[in-house]
Design an enzyme around this catalytic site. Structure first.
Site, PDB file in Angstrom:
ATOM      1  N   HIS A   1     -45.949  38.392 -22.895  1.00  0.00           N
ATOM      2  CA  HIS A   1     -45.490  37.013 -23.047  1.00  0.00           C
ATOM      3  C   HIS A   1     -44.418  36.900 -24.132  1.00  0.00           C
ATOM      4  O   HIS A   1     -44.236  35.841 -24.730  1.00  0.00           O
ATOM      5  CB  HIS A   1     -46.658  36.069 -23.388  1.00  0.00           C
ATOM      6  CG  HIS A   1     -47.815  36.195 -22.459  1.00  0.00           C
ATOM      7  ND1 HIS A   1     -47.856  35.602 -21.222  1.00  0.00           N
ATOM      8  CD2 HIS A   1     -48.982  36.879 -22.590  1.00  0.00           C
ATOM      9  CE1 HIS A   1     -48.991  35.897 -20.629  1.00  0.00           C
ATOM     10  NE2 HIS A   1     -49.694  36.672 -21.428  1.00  0.00           N
TER      11      HIS A   1
ATOM     12  N   SER B   1     -15.869  43.129 -25.691  1.00  0.00           N
ATOM     13  CA  SER B   1     -15.541  41.705 -25.612  1.00  0.00           C
ATOM     14  C   SER B   1     -14.061  41.541 -25.877  1.00  0.00           C
ATOM     15  O   SER B   1     -13.475  42.272 -26.684  1.00  0.00           O
ATOM     16  CB  SER B   1     -16.357  40.912 -26.638  1.00  0.00           C
ATOM     17  OG  SER B   1     -15.854  39.603 -26.784  1.00  0.00           O
TER      18      SER B   1
END
Length: 454
Positions: A169, A294
């Site tokens: 989780h 990038s």
């Protein structure tokens, strides 16, 4: 506009052309035509050996010439068939006419030419051709998957003893080892590959609606079912389907595509997990000289290969799922919706290959960051609560779960906190000492053994 890798409509023939090159000789239009010629040729040769009074047994020279049409089939051969199709508007009939043209100069073969496509409907030729194509396509795909599986298993063994913190989780959970997590995926993929290989590829050659109507009216004394089975299984290496409509029902295709989807889903799951682990710093990526992460942020080394793999496997699964759900459905004894859909077999396999290539590149760049893994474990002493409360249960200490919940839930836990709590427990000294020696890095159960068994 001239067709090239730069002007191609599909990225499979453009940007990703080199990655899908091996599939062209299996799923292209030319490959499909070659498979059709092979089926027609083997059917004719088998007929010539069946003792039909109007068809003489072909000579070795005649058989060799016919099989040479397959072995020497070229793009130009395909174009000749396509030129005939401009008139017939029927591609299988064009194949029949092309073969007749190719043998017209040979007296023996010309006499036998009316037995080309004898008793067949176009789907007798198409379904066997698709089965031959899928046999080769599956072989290529499984080879690729086995290579990926080998890398996963190698990582499982290499990092079997490196502890890491689990996250269930998204929250800290009982530790494992890096290798054990790779082993989990390796075992899943192994079973998926076995499922792909287990699918029986079927074919039929039983006429217009699957009843040998034309065959039996021409030669009622002949066992056409046994004959067709022999051609399909002994000459073409497929498995004979005894009960069909005009088309082979494609149930095996659905089974095969569903099995490939399952393998792809396992790898897609891996893509996302590795992406997350890179984000956590568990893995670094090898730098490539000149590569840019990038256009504006110079520091970035993006997990682009895993993202590329995820995206392309998603497209592959969408196509394969559509094929699996659509192909087994045919109105009455035949409609044509399967024909146009089946022309996309190579597209579905192509996106699989693009995804596999990207994943392979990504796996080759991974470098384990053991320092970050150790740091992560050292900040998660609360995960030992499971171990402590389980030992408390064994020795009958009241409310063990509740005590550990109160101690650890939502709180920052240090080694000192754990040791102080354990020191006050009313349990045997040996059990207490074992808990006092425990750390998040050593609380890994059988993870090492399990990792090495992958």
């Amino acid at each position: 506009m001239e067709l090239s890798a730069l002007t191609a409509l599909s990225p499979l023939d453009g940007r990703y052309a080199r990655q899908t090159e091996s599939l062209r000789d299996i799923f292209s239009e030319s490959a499909f035509m070659r498979a059709r010629v092979r089926v027609e040729v083997e059917w004719l040769i088998a007929l010539s050996e069946a003792g039909l009074p109007e068809l003489n047994h072909l000579s070795d020279h005649g058989k060799a010439y016919l099989r040479g049409l397959v072995e020497n089939f070229t793009v130009q051969s395909c174009q000749e068939i396509k030129d005939i199709e401009k008139t017939t508007n029927h591609d299988v009939k064009a194949v029949e006419y092309w073969i007749k043209e190719q043998v017209s100069h040979d007296e023996e073969l010309a006499r036998a030419s009316e037995f080309v496509h004898f008793g067949c409907t176009s789907e007798d030729i198409n379904n066997t051709s698709h089965a031959l194509m899928l046999t080769e396509g599956r072989k290529e795909l499984v080879t690729f998957l086995r290579s990926i599986h080998q890398t996963l298993a190698e990582n499982a063994h290499r990092w079997a003893e490196v502890p890491m913190l689990s996250r269930t989780h998204g929250q800290t959970a009982s530790p494992t080892t890096v290798g054990k997590e790779w082993a989990n995926v390796a075992m899943r993929l192994k079973r998926a590959i076995e499922s792909i290989e287990a699918v029986t590829i079927l074919a039929k050659m039983n006429g217009a609606v699957g009843n040998y109507n034309a065959h039996t009216i021409a030669y009622p004394e002949k066992d056409w079912e046994a004959f067709a089975k022999k051609v399909v299984e002994e000459r073409l290496g497929l498995t004979f389907n005894t009960h069909t409509i005009q088309i082979e029902p494609h149930d095996y295709m659905a089974q095969l595509f569903d099995a490939i989807v399952r393998a792809n889903t396992i790898l897609l799951d891996l893509d996302r997990d590795i992406w997350g682990y890179i984000s956590l710093g568990f893995y670094k990526q090898k730098l490539k000289e000149g590569e840019v992460g990038s256009s504006t942020m110079p520091h970035k080394v993006n997990p682009i290969d895993f993202e590329n793999s995820e995206g392309n496997l998603g497209i592959a699964n969408a196509l394969l799922t559509h094929l699996a759900q659509k192909l087994p459905i045919s109105r009455w004894q035949r409609d044509l919706t399967d024909s146009t859909v089946l022309r996309n077999l190579g597209v579905a396999f192509g996106y699989c290959f693009v995804g596999y290539n990207a994943l392979t590149r990504g796996l080759g760049k991974l470098q384990l960051n053991e320092h970050r893994l150790a740091e992560d474990l050292d900040h998660a002493w609360e995960v030992l609560a499971e171990a402590i409360q389980t030992v408390m249960r064994r020795y009958g200490v009241p409310h063990p779960y509740e005590q550990l919940k109160a101690l650890t839930r939502g709180k920052g836990i240090t080694p000192e906190t754990i040791h102080e709590f354990v020191s006050q427990l009313d349990i045997p000294a040996e059990a207490k000492e074992r808990l006092m020696q425990l750390t998040p890095a050593t609380y890994i159960g059988k993870a090492i053994e399990l990792a090495k068994r992958a």
